[in-house]
Design a protein around this motif. Structure first.
Motif, short mmCIF file in Angstrom:
data_model
loop_
_atom_site.label_atom_id
_atom_site.label_comp_id
_atom_site.label_asym_id
_atom_site.label_seq_id
_atom_site.Cartn_x
_atom_site.Cartn_y
_atom_site.Cartn_z
N VAL A 48 39.44 36.07 54.20
CA VAL A 48 39.33 37.06 53.13
C VAL A 48 40.71 37.27 52.50
CG1 VAL A 48 39.64 38.99 54.73
CG2 VAL A 48 38.56 39.39 52.52
N GLN A 49 40.75 37.33 51.17
CA GLN A 49 42.00 37.53 50.46
C GLN A 49 42.23 39.03 50.23
OE1 GLN A 49 42.33 35.04 46.91
NE2 GLN A 49 40.74 33.70 47.73
N ILE A 50 43.45 39.47 50.51
CA ILE A 50 43.81 40.88 50.37
C ILE A 50 44.91 41.02 49.32
CG2 ILE A 50 44.63 42.94 51.55
CD1 ILE A 50 41.97 41.98 52.62
N ASP A 51 44.74 42.00 48.44
CA ASP A 51 45.76 42.34 47.46
C ASP A 51 46.07 43.83 47.57
OD1 ASP A 51 46.30 39.92 45.56
OD2 ASP A 51 44.12 39.95 45.85
N VAL A 52 47.31 44.14 47.88
CA VAL A 52 47.75 45.52 48.02
C VAL A 52 48.65 45.89 46.85
CG1 VAL A 52 48.96 47.19 49.47
CG2 VAL A 52 47.63 45.35 50.54
N HIS A 53 48.27 46.95 46.16
CA HIS A 53 49.10 47.51 45.09
C HIS A 53 49.63 48.84 45.60
CE1 HIS A 53 49.44 49.37 40.81
NE2 HIS A 53 50.60 48.91 41.22
N ALA A 54 50.85 48.83 46.10
CA ALA A 54 51.44 50.01 46.73
C ALA A 54 52.34 50.73 45.74
CB ALA A 54 52.22 49.62 47.98
#
Length: 201
Positions: free
Chosen positions: A178-184
Motif C-alpha cells: 500500500v502506498q502512503i502519502d503524508v502531508h504534515a
C-alpha cells in the motif's frame, strides 16, 4: 593563585554547561491541517483512502541528527468510500480493536533543514503497525515559511510481508503493498534541549 584557580574552574563549568544546553529543532504537527492518504491498487481499479493524524511531534538535534518524538495515526479512522470495505479493513486487516494506532518513532535525521525555503532530509526510525516494529528510512522534503513548516512524505508499506492479511478474494486481487502519502503541517521552533529534558515527567 586561588583567584586564578577559581577563574579556571568557573570557565570549565561554563564550557561544560554550554555543551549540555544544545539547541533542538521542534516540529509540532497540526492534526487538523495534516493528511495521511493511502492508495491500494487492484485489477479493476485503484482504491484511495485516508486516515486522521492523532498527534505528532519531531525533535532533532541539528548537530548530531539524534531525533525523538512520534507521529501517531488513528487507525480507527480509515476511510476509502465504502463502508463494507472499511469495516473489513478495520476488523480483519488492521484489527483496530487490538491495535488502534499506527506510530512512527523517529530516531535520526540526516541532512539539514533550512531556516527558510525548501530542503530535503532523510529520517530514520521505526514504524509500529499491527503490533510489529519495522525500521524505515524516509526521504522527507521540507518547506519552511516563517515558523510554519510542511513536509510531504511518500513511502510504501509491504503490509503482507509485515504480517497483515491480504484482502484479496477469489475474483479480486489487490496489491500486497500500500502506498502512503503524508502531508504534515505544523510549526517549527528552536528550544534548549536541557529545558525540554528538565520538563519530562
Amino acid at each position: 593563585m586561588r583567584t586564578k584557580s577559581t577563574l579556571i574552574i568557573t570557565a570549565t563549568v561554563l564550557l561544560m554547561a554550554t555543551g549540555s544546553f544544545g539547541q533542538e529543532r521542534v516540529f509540532q504537527l497540526n492534526p487538523g491541517q495534516s493528511e495521511v492518504d493511502f492508495t491500494l491498487a487492484d485489477v479493476l481499479h485503484t482504491v484511495h483512502g485516508k486516515f486522521q493524524l492523532k498527534s505528532g511531534v519531531l525533535r532533532f538535534d541539528p548537530a548530531t541528527g539524534a531525533a525523538s518524538g512520534e507521529l501517531v495515526v488513528d487507525a480507527t479512522t480509515g476511510e476509502s468510500g465504502s463502508n463494507a470495505r472499511d469495516k473489513k479493513m478495520k476488523k480483519d486487516i488492521l484489527e483496530t480493536q487490538k491495535f488502534p494506532t499506527i506510530v512512527f518513532t523517529p530516531q535520526k535525521v540526516v541532512g539539514s533543514v533550512a531556516a527558510s525555503g525548501g530542503s530535503q532530509v532523510q529520517m530514520r526510525g521505526v514504524m509500529t503497525l499491527h503490533g510489529g516494529a519495522h525500521p524505515m528510512t524516509l526521504v522527507v522534503p521540507v518547506q519552511v515559511n516563517g515558523d510554519t513548516a510542511t513536509a510531504l512524505v511518500h513511502f510504501d508499506v509491504p503490509y503482507e510481508q509485515w504480517g497483515l492479511k491480504n484482502p484479496s478474494t477469489l475474483f479480486l486481487r489487490v496489491s500486497n503493498t500500500v502506498q502512503i502519502d503524508v502531508h504534515a503541517v505544523g510549526t517549527l521552533a528552536t528550544e534548549t534541549a536541557a529545558a525540554h529534558t528538565s520538563t519530562k515527567p
